[in-house]
Design a protein around this motif. Sequence first.
Motif, PDB file in Angstrom:
ATOM      1  N   ARG A   3       1.413  -1.221   0.492  1.00 37.84           N
ATOM      2  CA  ARG A   3      -0.057   0.463   0.270  1.00 37.84           C
ATOM      3  C   ARG A   3       0.958   1.565   0.075  1.00 37.84           C
ATOM      4  O   ARG A   3       0.680   2.607   0.001  1.00 37.84           O
ATOM      5  CB  ARG A   3      -0.726  -0.234   0.947  1.00 37.84           C
ATOM      6  N   LEU A   4       1.979   1.147   0.725  1.00 36.22           N
ATOM      7  CA  LEU A   4       2.755   1.614   0.525  1.00 36.22           C
ATOM      8  C   LEU A   4       2.859   2.828  -0.449  1.00 36.22           C
ATOM      9  O   LEU A   4       3.020   4.262  -0.506  1.00 36.22           O
ATOM     10  CB  LEU A   4       3.862   1.706   1.597  1.00 36.22           C
ATOM     11  N   MET A   8      -0.521   9.048  -1.915  1.00 37.10           N
ATOM     12  CA  MET A   8      -0.972   9.377  -0.785  1.00 37.10           C
ATOM     13  C   MET A   8      -1.561  11.357  -1.128  1.00 37.10           C
ATOM     14  O   MET A   8      -1.024  12.288  -2.318  1.00 37.10           O
ATOM     15  CB  MET A   8      -0.111  10.596   0.069  1.00 37.10           C
ATOM     16  N   ASN A   9      -2.433  11.340  -1.684  1.00 36.65           N
ATOM     17  CA  ASN A   9      -3.885  12.277  -2.117  1.00 36.65           C
ATOM     18  C   ASN A   9      -4.578  13.683  -0.909  1.00 36.65           C
ATOM     19  O   ASN A   9      -3.444  12.726   0.459  1.00 36.65           O
ATOM     20  CB  ASN A   9      -5.138  11.831  -2.860  1.00 36.65           C
TER      21      ASN A   9
ATOM     22  N   GLU C 114      -6.784   4.458   7.748  1.00 33.11           N
ATOM     23  CA  GLU C 114      -6.232   4.512   6.428  1.00 33.11           C
ATOM     24  C   GLU C 114      -5.052   5.204   6.606  1.00 33.11           C
ATOM     25  O   GLU C 114      -4.814   5.017   5.527  1.00 33.11           O
ATOM     26  CB  GLU C 114      -7.670   6.553   6.105  1.00 33.11           C
ATOM     27  N   VAL C 115      -4.639   5.104   7.638  1.00 30.70           N
ATOM     28  CA  VAL C 115      -3.219   5.721   7.822  1.00 30.70           C
ATOM     29  C   VAL C 115      -2.424   4.322   7.239  1.00 30.70           C
ATOM     30  O   VAL C 115      -2.033   3.250   8.277  1.00 30.70           O
ATOM     31  CB  VAL C 115      -2.711   6.232   8.725  1.00 30.70           C
ATOM     32  N   LYS C 116      -1.269   4.951   5.826  1.00 34.89           N
ATOM     33  CA  LYS C 116      -1.027   3.385   5.699  1.00 34.89           C
ATOM     34  C   LYS C 116       1.132   3.163   5.978  1.00 34.89           C
ATOM     35  O   LYS C 116       1.183   2.403   5.834  1.00 34.89           O
ATOM     36  CB  LYS C 116      -0.253   3.171   4.238  1.00 34.89           C
ATOM     37  N   PHE C 120       3.615   5.291  12.040  1.00 31.51           N
ATOM     38  CA  PHE C 120       2.790   6.676  12.549  1.00 31.51           C
ATOM     39  C   PHE C 120       1.955   6.583  13.244  1.00 31.51           C
ATOM     40  O   PHE C 120       1.372   7.582  14.399  1.00 31.51           O
ATOM     41  CB  PHE C 120       2.294   7.857  10.687  1.00 31.51           C
ATOM     42  N   ARG C 121       1.443   6.025  12.740  1.00 30.89           N
ATOM     43  CA  ARG C 121       0.163   5.149  13.077  1.00 30.89           C
ATOM     44  C   ARG C 121       0.575   4.912  14.590  1.00 30.89           C
ATOM     45  O   ARG C 121      -0.676   5.225  15.310  1.00 30.89           O
ATOM     46  CB  ARG C 121      -0.652   4.781  12.704  1.00 30.89           C
ATOM     47  N   THR C 122       1.260   3.402  14.792  1.00 33.73           N
ATOM     48  CA  THR C 122       1.538   3.634  15.669  1.00 33.73           C
ATOM     49  C   THR C 122       1.885   4.749  17.347  1.00 33.73           C
ATOM     50  O   THR C 122       1.520   4.347  18.015  1.00 33.73           O
ATOM     51  CB  THR C 122       3.333   2.972  15.728  1.00 33.73           C
TER      52      THR C 122
END
Lengths: 291, 548, 315
Positions: A3-4, A8-9, C114-116, C120-122
Amino acid sequence: MNRLSRQMNGTDYAIYALLVLTAIVFVYPFYYVLSASLSDPASVLSHPLLLYPVQLSLGAYRLLLSTDTIWLGYGNSILYTVCGTALNVTVTLLAAYALSRSELAGRRIVLFFIVITLFFNGGMIPTYLIVKSLGLLDTRWALIVMGAVTTWNLLITKTYLEMNIPQELRDAAEVDGASELNFFAKVALPLSKPIIAVIALFYGSGHWNAYFNALIYIRQRDLYPLQVFLREMLILDQNTEMMGDVSDSRALVSLTLKFAIMVAAIAPLLIVFPFIQRFFVKGVLIGALKE
Amino acid sequence: MSKRSVSALALSALLTASSVVAGCSSDSPASGNPGNPSAEAGTGSSTGTSSTDKPLTVNGWADFIPAAGSSGVTSYNDQIVWKEIAKRTNVTVKWETTAAPGSEDYKAQLGLIMASGKLPDLIGHIDPVLADQYGRQGALQPLEDLIKSNAPNLQKLLDSNPAVKGQITAPDGHIYFFPRLLLDPRTQTFAGFMLRGDWLEKVGMKAPDTTDELYQVLKAFKEKDPNGNGKADEIPFTDNPNPIIWAFGVGSRGPNSTDDFFIEDGKIKYGPTDPRYKDALQYLNKLYSEGLLDPEYEGMKADVRDSRVMQEVSGFMYGSYAGYLTKYNKMLKGANKNPGFVAMVPPKGPTGERNIIGKHNEIDPGRGTAITSTTKNAAQITKLMDYFYSKEGALLLYFGIEGDTYTMKDGVPTYTDKVANDPKLDVLSYLNTYVGYVSGWPSSMMPEHYLATLSDEGRQGNALSVPNAGKKKVPALHFTPEELGEVQSLQRDINTYVDENMNAFIRGKKPFSDYDAFQQGLKKIGSDRLTQLYSQAYERYSNVLKAK
Amino acid sequence: MELEQSMSRAQPRVNLWMRNRLKRNIVLYLFLAPGALYYILFHYAPMYGTLIAFQDYNPFQGMMNSPWVGFKHFQAFYDSIYFGRLIRNTFLIGAYSIVFGFTIPIIFALLLHEVKHTRFRTVIQSISYLPHFISTVVVAGLIVTFTSPSTGFINGLLSMFGAGKIDFLREPGWFRTVYISSGVWQTLGWSSIIYFAALTGISPSLYEAADMDGASRWQKIWHISLPGIKPTIITILLLDLGRVMDVGFEKVFLLYNSSTYETADVLSTYVYRSGLVQQQYSFASAVGLFNSVLTFLMIIIFNKLARRLSGYSLW
């Protein structure tokens, strides 16, 4: 799928920005507490916002950490949290698994009886008498066993297992000749990692913050968990303010002592959190077997 | 097996199991014998030291929190007092102490002990009202006969102080606890008004003597910038203003006062229905609307008050000599500011009286020690407790061991450096942790001890208070269980009603034209009945006084 | 003849299936046993204690010897002039808490999902737990400081924009807002944990299929994520509803004063104030029982509703 690699929009950036903003709002009060605990007491009062420690002073910590009970409390709390959580997760997971199987006879009735306990309980004294008659009073077991299952955690685990370990999976394994135990150990358990992490977190923090049960069931000071000692210091601090003469430095330290106490209580948890996060990942088998 | 029968089986198993377990553990009442206090006449030693009795070990239960920064003390057993007293009276107490910070938790624990049926011999810290309650139920020993036979020191104090006897006697005529006595007036007056003396000088006024003068002084504080920072940020009167209401001659709940009742002309009266109460509220309303009373006074928390003091915006308040006056001056000094608080004579209200309430009754409220009814050693334990009422006992409790924790300087016991200058603990914390529970153990409090915990300004305030304190204060009253149930039921609503209205009037949220409606509302929810119940209790108290 | 033959062949297969089911049930009940034992011992055995509400209970004499007073305490509670107000305040605070405290964590979990960038999410997630661990006393202290008309920065901002100062903690109209928003802040991160865990259980192939169909982000959330965690949502909603009247004592007690009793005084604080010194076991028990019965009836209704509307329920 990586996914990375996706771009990023604009919405992505907006979401990230919003999250950063909320993170600041979340972290600020703790940051305030940390700064206050390290600040010179008199300045704390004149700086209501405290964006950084004012006039670094370790007085509060020196007082706090020189009390023997703190280390005793830490040791006990770690013991209770680790053992207690292990017991909690085991009992809860087993029971929730059983309750998540639609083929369990009498399932709805058992669930009903469990839900009733959310509303009606006998109160502190009858529960105490039961604990007493089981011989658990004044033992470490009282704190480890009490709260072994909470209805809340039980039900959310059951829900998770219902959703993620569907009957079809079980039937497929049945055809392969797997026994219930086999299935549970080899299939259900690995798929349950996220929910295990969740309830471990919930139970663990429950044990870490436990205070009232310890007060009721335990007499020997050696067995008290951290929160009891911390609360003691807090109350004693407030009482001293009302009662007697205080030395100059002592009078001021009381202003920041409560912040140091707060930090002492939370700090170990901050170390643990990131480890737990690792389990919030998708189970590998799901994609292959579902649908 | 059908689903239904499985469920039925499960259900009956559940119910059977529950009742079996419940049956095994139902609380059975302890077999207490409250009716017959053992009338063992002791060896009659007048100093209470009964070295002729054989050595005895008993169990005690109390709450104990060692001070932050202390080490090596985990319960009363480690304290100087308890180690020493075993030698002097041949009674060793094995203490089980609980942490129970906060009285709610402690009460809960006491309830559990009562329910468990396994009572200790001695309960180290019990509230007198709770003592009444449990005593009446048979959990505690009635003490009056035991005291007559085994506690000569205490009996002497009771005989010479009928007010004490009146305040420790339960409605059923028994005494269920050993009280902590505050007989010297200096130990009773522990709080009063204080203001910034240096500000007075700055605005060129003298200490106010009446409530009108106080108003002028507060006004000057507000307008003349006594903290010298060029900003009109002064909030002259901070924290709870209820104590001023007493200056108008009527009672009011607030710091150091749990009831709105007061004594006048030998009768007990209710503050909020008295006409003078309106005058008091109008005065406070005037202060509030002119910005002289802190707009955040309601429910003000300790740290807000601390910051008002440390930021030097407040010049006048009511508080304890130890906890407020002494402490705040120390804090100001520690922050390199001027420790300018001084005690103030309570101001005269329009009726010409001076009243403050910062005075304890002869017995310390909330503290007592009881002997349980299940003990087999009531007489000897009574002798043990009596020792504390003797001169040597009090000295041991409040000062410790001569040469170690105190020395005699010109006949006055004075704390040694070990106690007075411990790097981590203040005097009181040191004593409570290492020596004995000076803040609450039954004994007759020694004025030398209390005064040693105060600063100079504190002592000065104490001296100012003694002639003026608590003339109208209600003594500790005891209610019968039926009365108590009704009192609590009424007070639940009445106190809520009074608080809401009182503060609404003070803050100007309600105009005084609504005052009559307030009075009628009070009568409707039972203020007359409440007053009647209090009168009954007061009559009982007066009768005990007369009986002596 | 053929029918008989096939039936006789079918019989053993049916028996086998039933035997397996029985075996599986036995094993499952074994799994359930420790948990069930716990409930029996620590929840059902002490259940007789609810009857304390009908006595004048005193601990020393125990339940066997305490006098029975029937509905006396319930009557006393009902007779209070504040009865209606207390119920209303408790219910409103509880209901608003659910409306906001239930929905916002779901939104937060969806956003996090939604955060990939995992790291960052952690970090954000760990930070979001912090408020939950800050004790109520400290939170209340912070609220008092920030809302102070004299020194708080909220009023500072207000006066910068020319608006008048508001004494948030002494105006009855503001109490609920302050209480609930601080509550949401405190529990947001912690409450979102379970939703996030549930979201990770949704099969990624569903999202991939949607991507191929050209679905937008919001469509994916609405049609895949939310339905995917529906059972969790319903379970937690029902559990929350079951605690609507459980307005915690400590926080209200630290934030209220007589000026805000009108909206802030709840059942638990009222009972506390009436305690004086004597333990009010029976009165507190009566108020609690009254509470319990109300919410229990409510949950039974909502559970039926949930089953009818969504097919999922607590039991």
